[in-house]
Enzyme design. Sequence first.
Site, PDB file in Angstrom:
ATOM      1  N   CYS A   1       0.794  -1.238   0.000  1.00  0.00           N
ATOM      2  CA  CYS A   1       0.000   0.000   0.000  1.00  0.00           C
ATOM      3  C   CYS A   1       0.819   1.278   0.000  1.00  0.00           C
ATOM      4  O   CYS A   1       0.639   2.112  -0.880  1.00  0.00           O
ATOM      5  CB  CYS A   1      -0.930   0.020   1.206  1.00  0.00           C
ATOM      6  SG  CYS A   1      -2.291  -1.100   1.007  1.00  0.00           S
TER       7      CYS A   1
HETATM    8  C1  UDX Z   1      -0.651   0.006   5.719  1.00  0.00           C
HETATM    9  C2  UDX Z   1      -1.594   0.817   6.596  1.00  0.00           C
HETATM   10  O1  UDX Z   1      -1.236   0.662   7.982  1.00  0.00           O
HETATM   11  C3  UDX Z   1      -3.025   0.395   6.360  1.00  0.00           C
HETATM   12  O2  UDX Z   1      -3.923   1.199   7.145  1.00  0.00           O
HETATM   13  C4  UDX Z   1      -3.349   0.552   4.882  1.00  0.00           C
HETATM   14  O3  UDX Z   1      -4.669   0.137   4.599  1.00  0.00           O
HETATM   15  C5  UDX Z   1      -2.361  -0.258   4.043  1.00  0.00           C
HETATM   16  O4  UDX Z   1      -1.024   0.122   4.356  1.00  0.00           O
HETATM   17  P1  UDX Z   1       0.461  -2.415   5.862  1.00  0.00           P
HETATM   18  O5  UDX Z   1       1.072  -2.135   4.534  1.00  0.00           O
HETATM   19  O6  UDX Z   1      -0.137  -3.752   6.103  1.00  0.00           O
HETATM   20  O7  UDX Z   1      -0.691  -1.342   6.161  1.00  0.00           O
HETATM   21  O8  UDX Z   1       1.615  -2.229   6.962  1.00  0.00           O
HETATM   22  P2  UDX Z   1       2.003  -1.234   8.140  1.00  0.00           P
HETATM   23  O9  UDX Z   1       1.960  -1.945   9.421  1.00  0.00           O
HETATM   24  O10 UDX Z   1       1.286   0.037   8.070  1.00  0.00           O
HETATM   25  O11 UDX Z   1       3.546  -0.994   7.788  1.00  0.00           O
HETATM   26  C6  UDX Z   1       3.964  -0.422   6.563  1.00  0.00           C
HETATM   27  C7  UDX Z   1       5.458  -0.355   6.493  1.00  0.00           C
HETATM   28  O12 UDX Z   1       5.962   0.621   7.390  1.00  0.00           O
HETATM   29  C8  UDX Z   1       6.165  -1.659   6.864  1.00  0.00           C
HETATM   30  O13 UDX Z   1       7.227  -1.889   5.974  1.00  0.00           O
HETATM   31  C9  UDX Z   1       6.683  -1.414   8.265  1.00  0.00           C
HETATM   32  O14 UDX Z   1       7.824  -2.169   8.543  1.00  0.00           O
HETATM   33  C10 UDX Z   1       6.987   0.078   8.188  1.00  0.00           C
HETATM   34  N1  UDX Z   1       6.960   0.749   9.507  1.00  0.00           N
HETATM   35  C11 UDX Z   1       5.773   0.896  10.167  1.00  0.00           C
HETATM   36  C12 UDX Z   1       8.132   1.262  10.040  1.00  0.00           C
HETATM   37  O15 UDX Z   1       9.219   1.155   9.452  1.00  0.00           O
HETATM   38  N2  UDX Z   1       8.067   1.926  11.244  1.00  0.00           N
HETATM   39  C13 UDX Z   1       6.902   2.094  11.932  1.00  0.00           C
HETATM   40  O16 UDX Z   1       6.942   2.717  13.012  1.00  0.00           O
HETATM   41  C14 UDX Z   1       5.728   1.544  11.389  1.00  0.00           C
END
Ligand code: UDX
Length: 453
Positions: A278
Amino acid sequence: MARTKPSISVLGLGRVGLCFAVCCANRGFHVVGVDVDEEKLDMIGAGKAPFYEPGLQAMLEKAVEKKDLELTASAGEAVARSEVSFITVGTPGRPDGSVDLSQIESACRDVGKALAEKGAWHLVVVRSTVPPGTTGGLIKDVLEISSGLKCGRGFGLCMNPEFLSEGNAIRGILEPDRIVIGEYDKRSGDALQAFYEQFHGNGLSHGLILRTSLINAELIKYASNAFLAMKVSFANMIAHLCQLLPGADVVSIMDGVGLDKRIGRAFLNAGLGWGGSCFPKDLAALLKFAEGLGLQLPLVKATVEVNERQPLLAIELAKKVLGTLEGKRVALLGLAFKPGTDDIRGAVSLKLIEALLAEGADIVAYDPMAMENVKALLGSTISYASSAREALREADCCIIVTEWEEFRTLRPEDFKELMRKPVVIDGRRIFRPKDFEQVVHFLAIGRGPRKLT
Ligand code: UDX
């Protein structure tokens, strides 16, 4: 016993669609699931989830066994047998950032044709992420042309973005933070609100639902993802600064920043960058969309730029200790874009592998879940280990790429004993520097050089 809850159909049984369909079945709705991929339908029909998502498999088995989830390849049949159709087909990104809407166009055409036959008001709900203006423009037009009906009279239309977070999808659907209902008209919005009232029963507090226009609902999805990604990139930018300052540590800084309730600690974990299906796609789409209007979105642009640079920080750290990486054996722990999933779409690991190969490194990787997906993509360009410990054997450097729980149990002594040169780069801040610094050569994202005291 007569059913009091409506029958619904869900078109597109990918991660979003299947999780949603199964949760609806679990909440007592009769669900007709539609997908064009017959092989996938057979698999789901046999009660087997085509991807990993915690809790999904058990709920799917139950739904199939109780016949609460029926499957068909025909959208027409599904519309005829339901009162509300949720559209959850893929809207993949193109290399230039624009969004490929062909699947949604085709699904809407099929729904429209079925509406022409149906002769009763039917609600169409778009859950797929689409660029602003698509639901009230292209989607409405396709539905009207293929059905011969007027939106608002012959059928209703809503845009109801999903906020599925992988690894947490089921809980997110059963206990959402918010439900955004973008409505073409009041009747459509009322009908979708009534659906969610039935879905959540007493568990639904009214502050949870936001009723708005179609275009606002579309933009809420893009703005939410851009904001979350911006928080992560902000932490990563500060992490970069910390790496130049003796004694500085981004973890402690973000703990302090996050204590401010106006900011909050969530999504301030610095690391090697964000990935997934996403954030990369939606930020690129938002930039492309604005560009079409002649507008730059500087914060979104910077969010992406910081993220592109981020995995390279791990390589810089490795080179500080090892000099060149040519011929060095680098162990990567973690390949999935985040823990709890086998998904490698947009994963930082892939960018890191590409950059390490360009440096001439010899890569060995381990991931508890995503290894098969990487093998299918990269084959034998890298080697694969059967466990984390196995990956460390004879390595010159180890980079923590994904923060899987099982990696947290590794002790500094494990690295020291197994590696040829115990250089550990904590790309996700899972280890306590104090424990490691005494035993191995420990470097971490967002941690400055050790203070000379
Ligand atoms: C995200 C959104 O959270 C969700 O609401 C939307 O519908 C789709 O995109 P997702 O892709 O499943 O969901 O993962 P998410 O947990 O949000 O993490 C996204 C990325 O950010 C990951 O690669 C994660 O490792 C990274 N991340 C997240 C960080 O590096 N640091 C953080 O503090 C949080």
